[in-house]
Design a protein around this motif. Structure first.
Motif, PDB file in Angstrom:
ATOM      1  N   ARG A 253       0.829  -1.204   0.000  1.00  0.00           N
ATOM      2  CA  ARG A 253       0.000   0.000   0.000  1.00  0.00           C
ATOM      3  C   ARG A 253       0.864   1.256   0.000  1.00  0.00           C
ATOM      4  NH1 ARG A 253      -4.107   0.636   4.878  1.00  0.00           N
ATOM      5  NH2 ARG A 253      -2.135   0.890   6.005  1.00  0.00           N
ATOM      6  N   GLU A 254       1.921   1.261   0.783  1.00  0.00           N
ATOM      7  CA  GLU A 254       2.782   2.446   0.851  1.00  0.00           C
ATOM      8  C   GLU A 254       3.519   2.679  -0.463  1.00  0.00           C
ATOM      9  OE1 GLU A 254       2.666   4.681   3.327  1.00  0.00           O
ATOM     10  OE2 GLU A 254       1.007   3.341   3.869  1.00  0.00           O
ATOM     11  N   ALA A 255       4.020   1.605  -1.064  1.00  0.00           N
ATOM     12  CA  ALA A 255       4.729   1.743  -2.345  1.00  0.00           C
ATOM     13  C   ALA A 255       3.779   2.239  -3.430  1.00  0.00           C
ATOM     14  CB  ALA A 255       5.343   0.405  -2.738  1.00  0.00           C
ATOM     15  N   LEU A 256       2.580   1.710  -3.436  1.00  0.00           N
ATOM     16  CA  LEU A 256       1.603   2.125  -4.436  1.00  0.00           C
ATOM     17  C   LEU A 256       1.159   3.563  -4.211  1.00  0.00           C
ATOM     18  CD1 LEU A 256      -0.455  -1.186  -4.597  1.00  0.00           C
ATOM     19  CD2 LEU A 256       0.816  -0.171  -6.505  1.00  0.00           C
ATOM     20  N   GLY A 321      -8.654   0.810  -7.383  1.00  0.00           N
ATOM     21  CA  GLY A 321      -9.635   1.696  -8.002  1.00  0.00           C
ATOM     22  C   GLY A 321      -9.076   3.073  -8.296  1.00  0.00           C
ATOM     23  N   SER A 322      -8.154   3.535  -7.465  1.00  0.00           N
ATOM     24  CA  SER A 322      -7.544   4.850  -7.685  1.00  0.00           C
ATOM     25  C   SER A 322      -6.693   4.858  -8.949  1.00  0.00           C
ATOM     26  CB  SER A 322      -6.686   5.237  -6.479  1.00  0.00           C
ATOM     27  OG  SER A 322      -7.490   5.400  -5.319  1.00  0.00           O
ATOM     28  N   PHE A 323      -5.923   3.794  -9.156  1.00  0.00           N
ATOM     29  CA  PHE A 323      -5.126   3.706 -10.383  1.00  0.00           C
ATOM     30  C   PHE A 323      -6.026   3.592 -11.612  1.00  0.00           C
ATOM     31  CE2 PHE A 323      -1.432   2.629  -7.675  1.00  0.00           C
ATOM     32  CZ  PHE A 323      -0.479   3.422  -8.296  1.00  0.00           C
ATOM     33  N   VAL A 324      -7.102   2.837 -11.483  1.00  0.00           N
ATOM     34  CA  VAL A 324      -8.064   2.743 -12.585  1.00  0.00           C
ATOM     35  C   VAL A 324      -8.623   4.120 -12.901  1.00  0.00           C
ATOM     36  CG1 VAL A 324     -10.335   1.870 -13.276  1.00  0.00           C
ATOM     37  CG2 VAL A 324      -8.688   0.336 -12.178  1.00  0.00           C
ATOM     38  N   GLY A 325      -9.067   4.822 -11.865  1.00  0.00           N
ATOM     39  CA  GLY A 325      -9.663   6.139 -12.064  1.00  0.00           C
ATOM     40  C   GLY A 325      -8.701   7.153 -12.657  1.00  0.00           C
ATOM     41  N   SER A 409     -22.884  10.235 -20.645  1.00  0.00           N
ATOM     42  CA  SER A 409     -21.581  10.373 -19.986  1.00  0.00           C
ATOM     43  C   SER A 409     -21.240   9.128 -19.180  1.00  0.00           C
ATOM     44  CB  SER A 409     -21.560  11.610 -19.080  1.00  0.00           C
ATOM     45  OG  SER A 409     -22.252  11.389 -17.871  1.00  0.00           O
ATOM     46  N   THR A 410     -22.261   8.446 -18.661  1.00  0.00           N
ATOM     47  CA  THR A 410     -22.007   7.225 -17.891  1.00  0.00           C
ATOM     48  C   THR A 410     -21.438   6.134 -18.776  1.00  0.00           C
ATOM     49  OG1 THR A 410     -23.828   7.794 -16.402  1.00  0.00           O
ATOM     50  CG2 THR A 410     -23.044   5.524 -16.340  1.00  0.00           C
ATOM     51  N   TYR A 411     -21.882   6.059 -20.024  1.00  0.00           N
ATOM     52  CA  TYR A 411     -21.268   5.108 -20.955  1.00  0.00           C
ATOM     53  C   TYR A 411     -19.785   5.441 -21.156  1.00  0.00           C
ATOM     54  CZ  TYR A 411     -25.961   3.470 -22.349  1.00  0.00           C
ATOM     55  OH  TYR A 411     -27.229   2.940 -22.377  1.00  0.00           O
ATOM     56  N   LEU A 412     -19.466   6.729 -21.269  1.00  0.00           N
ATOM     57  CA  LEU A 412     -18.063   7.132 -21.429  1.00  0.00           C
ATOM     58  C   LEU A 412     -17.232   6.726 -20.217  1.00  0.00           C
ATOM     59  CD1 LEU A 412     -18.347  10.749 -22.904  1.00  0.00           C
ATOM     60  CD2 LEU A 412     -17.851   8.634 -24.135  1.00  0.00           C
ATOM     61  N   VAL A 413     -17.784   6.935 -19.027  1.00  0.00           N
ATOM     62  CA  VAL A 413     -17.078   6.579 -17.799  1.00  0.00           C
ATOM     63  C   VAL A 413     -16.850   5.073 -17.732  1.00  0.00           C
ATOM     64  CG1 VAL A 413     -17.276   6.485 -15.276  1.00  0.00           C
ATOM     65  CG2 VAL A 413     -17.866   8.587 -16.491  1.00  0.00           C
ATOM     66  N   ALA A 414     -17.876   4.296 -18.026  1.00  0.00           N
ATOM     67  CA  ALA A 414     -17.754   2.840 -17.962  1.00  0.00           C
ATOM     68  C   ALA A 414     -16.691   2.344 -18.935  1.00  0.00           C
ATOM     69  CB  ALA A 414     -19.104   2.188 -18.263  1.00  0.00           C
ATOM     70  N   ALA A 415     -16.677   2.891 -20.150  1.00  0.00           N
ATOM     71  CA  ALA A 415     -15.700   2.477 -21.151  1.00  0.00           C
ATOM     72  C   ALA A 415     -14.279   2.840 -20.719  1.00  0.00           C
ATOM     73  CB  ALA A 415     -16.025   3.121 -22.496  1.00  0.00           C
ATOM     74  N   ALA A 416     -14.101   4.061 -20.228  1.00  0.00           N
ATOM     75  CA  ALA A 416     -12.764   4.503 -19.830  1.00  0.00           C
ATOM     76  C   ALA A 416     -12.239   3.681 -18.659  1.00  0.00           C
ATOM     77  CB  ALA A 416     -12.797   5.993 -19.472  1.00  0.00           C
ATOM     78  N   ARG A 417     -13.094   3.410 -17.695  1.00  0.00           N
ATOM     79  CA  ARG A 417     -12.657   2.635 -16.529  1.00  0.00           C
ATOM     80  C   ARG A 417     -12.369   1.179 -16.919  1.00  0.00           C
ATOM     81  NH1 ARG A 417     -13.161   4.820 -11.553  1.00  0.00           N
ATOM     82  NH2 ARG A 417     -13.477   2.775 -10.591  1.00  0.00           N
ATOM     83  N   ALA A 418     -13.188   0.618 -17.771  1.00  0.00           N
ATOM     84  CA  ALA A 418     -12.953  -0.765 -18.184  1.00  0.00           C
ATOM     85  C   ALA A 418     -11.610  -0.908 -18.893  1.00  0.00           C
ATOM     86  CB  ALA A 418     -14.094  -1.234 -19.085  1.00  0.00           C
ATOM     87  N   PRO A 422      -7.376  -3.560 -16.691  1.00  0.00           N
ATOM     88  CA  PRO A 422      -6.388  -4.648 -16.732  1.00  0.00           C
ATOM     89  C   PRO A 422      -4.968  -4.212 -16.371  1.00  0.00           C
ATOM     90  CG  PRO A 422      -7.885  -4.832 -18.590  1.00  0.00           C
ATOM     91  CD  PRO A 422      -8.172  -3.506 -17.944  1.00  0.00           C
ATOM     92  N   ALA A 423      -4.523  -3.070 -16.893  1.00  0.00           N
ATOM     93  CA  ALA A 423      -3.165  -2.604 -16.582  1.00  0.00           C
ATOM     94  C   ALA A 423      -3.033  -2.255 -15.108  1.00  0.00           C
ATOM     95  CB  ALA A 423      -2.818  -1.395 -17.441  1.00  0.00           C
ATOM     96  N   ALA A 424      -4.060  -1.615 -14.548  1.00  0.00           N
ATOM     97  CA  ALA A 424      -4.026  -1.289 -13.117  1.00  0.00           C
ATOM     98  C   ALA A 424      -3.999  -2.566 -12.284  1.00  0.00           C
ATOM     99  CB  ALA A 424      -5.238  -0.432 -12.751  1.00  0.00           C
ATOM    100  N   SER A 425      -4.730  -3.575 -12.716  1.00  0.00           N
ATOM    101  CA  SER A 425      -4.742  -4.850 -11.981  1.00  0.00           C
ATOM    102  C   SER A 425      -3.355  -5.479 -11.964  1.00  0.00           C
ATOM    103  CB  SER A 425      -5.751  -5.810 -12.621  1.00  0.00           C
ATOM    104  OG  SER A 425      -7.064  -5.304 -12.550  1.00  0.00           O
ATOM    105  N   GLU A 426      -2.693  -5.473 -13.122  1.00  0.00           N
ATOM    106  CA  GLU A 426      -1.345  -6.039 -13.192  1.00  0.00           C
ATOM    107  C   GLU A 426      -0.387  -5.268 -12.289  1.00  0.00           C
ATOM    108  OE1 GLU A 426       0.104  -6.421 -17.142  1.00  0.00           O
ATOM    109  OE2 GLU A 426      -1.705  -7.432 -17.888  1.00  0.00           O
ATOM    110  N   ARG A 427      -0.526  -3.976 -12.286  1.00  0.00           N
ATOM    111  CA  ARG A 427       0.378  -3.148 -11.492  1.00  0.00           C
ATOM    112  C   ARG A 427       0.202  -3.396  -9.995  1.00  0.00           C
ATOM    113  NH1 ARG A 427       1.451   3.157 -12.484  1.00  0.00           N
ATOM    114  NH2 ARG A 427       3.251   3.374 -11.107  1.00  0.00           N
ATOM    115  N   VAL A 428      -1.041  -3.392  -9.540  1.00  0.00           N
ATOM    116  CA  VAL A 428      -1.307  -3.591  -8.119  1.00  0.00           C
ATOM    117  C   VAL A 428      -0.956  -5.016  -7.704  1.00  0.00           C
ATOM    118  CG1 VAL A 428      -3.141  -3.669  -6.369  1.00  0.00           C
ATOM    119  CG2 VAL A 428      -3.051  -1.781  -8.007  1.00  0.00           C
TER     120      VAL A 428
END
Length: 435
Positions: A253-256, A321-325, A409-418, A422-428
């Protein structure tokens, strides 16, 4: 999430449909571009992605059967058709009836749920709602009082204390363990059952609904503690030699956190009050404005207060979630800087943005190398699409672009977060495993 559940959630949030032309509609705006409502309704009727929640450890069939039976018993304890002869007070009768009805809906939803974990959640809701109805009915039929529930509440508190004493952050794969411990943390918090017996709460003393209220809280605490203990035991049993993970989680958590703050600092200048502003581009009153505002809020340093929260595993999911956002915000902002405003000029534009969001969720689900983390984010993204589909399924034949700007705008948010997930998941996951 079923259609009924989505609509129920919207109703609980106080969100109405888009049918009608009330001047007070919060989606109003200056853009009077008229769209083909029938074409929009047709577009959102297409199948949307469903990413059910799962735990990396299974839920035992015996445990599921026991919680199902408890829910069924509580439902059966309340007459399905209470009348004035049984409950003369119409308001009390209606409240009990509705609680039982909600419990029955949750019970049915549990049977329809695609994963054991979602069934567990739905049965927990069914038990709590049914216990309210059963407690209130017993207060009327048998004279049950709040004070008579005190011993049961004490037992829940004791079981929670005993579980906390034996619960440790252990596991095999540390990434899978984060997900399981986060689920445990949420249930342990839910199981506090700090009840003030004999004191007025939502209902006055003597009101049978007050007995139902206390009974519901006790049941919700009981099922939370029991489910937490079950998930923990399944986790421990799933590995031959459980490894202590608390220190690893804290270090990760601290490194991230350091990495996240550095990357947030590297963003082009952002006005937290107007994060949609991009030099040289006017996105006012477009879906991009609302989407950038929505995406920036979770990474706004003014609200950066969950890095050190006591719930260690949940804080790591929040880090994810923060890295995703952050990545989603930066990506969408870059597209806006390149000239895209995502203005809606036709029903086809709405359909295209929805299709893009659906495809982004499905692609991320198929391609992620860390599904245990990715699934959590994609469940939310898929639900956002589903909520929005429900909203747009009620548009009038002639609807203006301004009235559906927030939905698009919610469709845009869902697409951007999706796409960012994957990259955020690999990183964390990498940080957790290497800590």
């Amino acid at each position: 999430m079923t259609e009924l559940t989505r609509r129920g959630t919207l109703a609980l949030l106080g969100v109405g449909t888009l049918a009608g032309c009330s001047a007070a509609n919060p989606l109003g705006g200056d853009d009077e571009t008229e769209l083909d409502g029938a074409a929009i309704r047709s577009a959102v009727a297409a199948e949307s992605p469903r990413i059910p929640e799962r735990l990396p450890v299974g839920v035992g069939s015996a445990h599921l059967a026991a919680t199902r039976e408890r829910a069924r018993t509580l439902l059966d304890a309340v007459p399905a058709n209470l009348g004035p002869e049984q409950v003369p007070n119409g308001a009390i009768r209606e409240r009990i009836r509705r609680k039982r009805e909600h419990a029955a809906d949750s019970f049915d939803r549990a049977h329809e749920a695609p994963t054991p974990f979602e069934r567990l959640e739905a049965f927990a809701d069914a038990r709590a709602e049914a216990r309210f109805a059963a407690g209130a009915w017993r207060a009327i039929d048998e004279g049950l009082t709040r004070e008579e529930l005190a011993d049961e509440a004490d037992a829940v508190r004791e079981d929670r204390r005993a579980f906390r004493e034996r619960w440790q952050y252990v596991g095999g794969d540390p990434v899978a363990a984060v997900r399981v411990h986060a689920a445990i943390e949420r249930r342990v918090d839910r199981g506090r059952a700090d009840l003030a017996f004999g004191e007025p709460r939502r209902y006055r003393l003597g009101n049978p609904l007050g007995v139902g209220e206390i009974a519901e809280e006790i049941e919700r605490a009981r099922v939370a503690v029991d489910d937490a203990a079950h998930c923990y035991d399944r986790l421990v049993q799933s590995v031959d030699e459980p490894t202590a993970l608390r220190a690893r989680f804290v270090d990760a958590r601290e490194a991230l956190r350091d990495a996240f703050e550095a990357e947030r600092e590297a963003l082009p200048s952002v006005d937290p009050a107007k994060p949609w502003q991009v030099e040289g581009v006017d996105v006012a009153d477009t879906p991009a404005e609302a989407a950038l505002d929505d995406l920036y809020r979770p990474v706004d340093p003014r609200h950066d207060d969950r890095w050190g929260e006591a719930s260690l595993a949940r804080s790591l999911l929040w880090v994810h979630g923060s890295f995703v956002g952050l990545a989603a915000f930066a990506s969408l902002r870059e597209r806006v800087a390149d000239g895209e405003t995502f203005a809606v000029e036709s029903a086809e534009d709405v359909a295209a943005m929805r299709s893009d969001a659906v495809e982004a969720v499905r692609t991320a689900a198929d391609e992620s190398s860390v599904p245990v983390l990715t699934r959590t984010m994609l469940t939310d993204a898929a639900d956002r699409i589903g909520f929005t589909d429900d909203r747009l399924s009620d548009v009038d034949d002639d609807v203006t672009a301004a009235r559906i700007r927030r939905e698009v705008s919610t469709y845009l948010v869902a697409a951007a977060r999706a796409r960012a997930t994957p990259a955020a998941s690999e990183r964390v996951a990498g940080a957790i495993r290497s800590a």
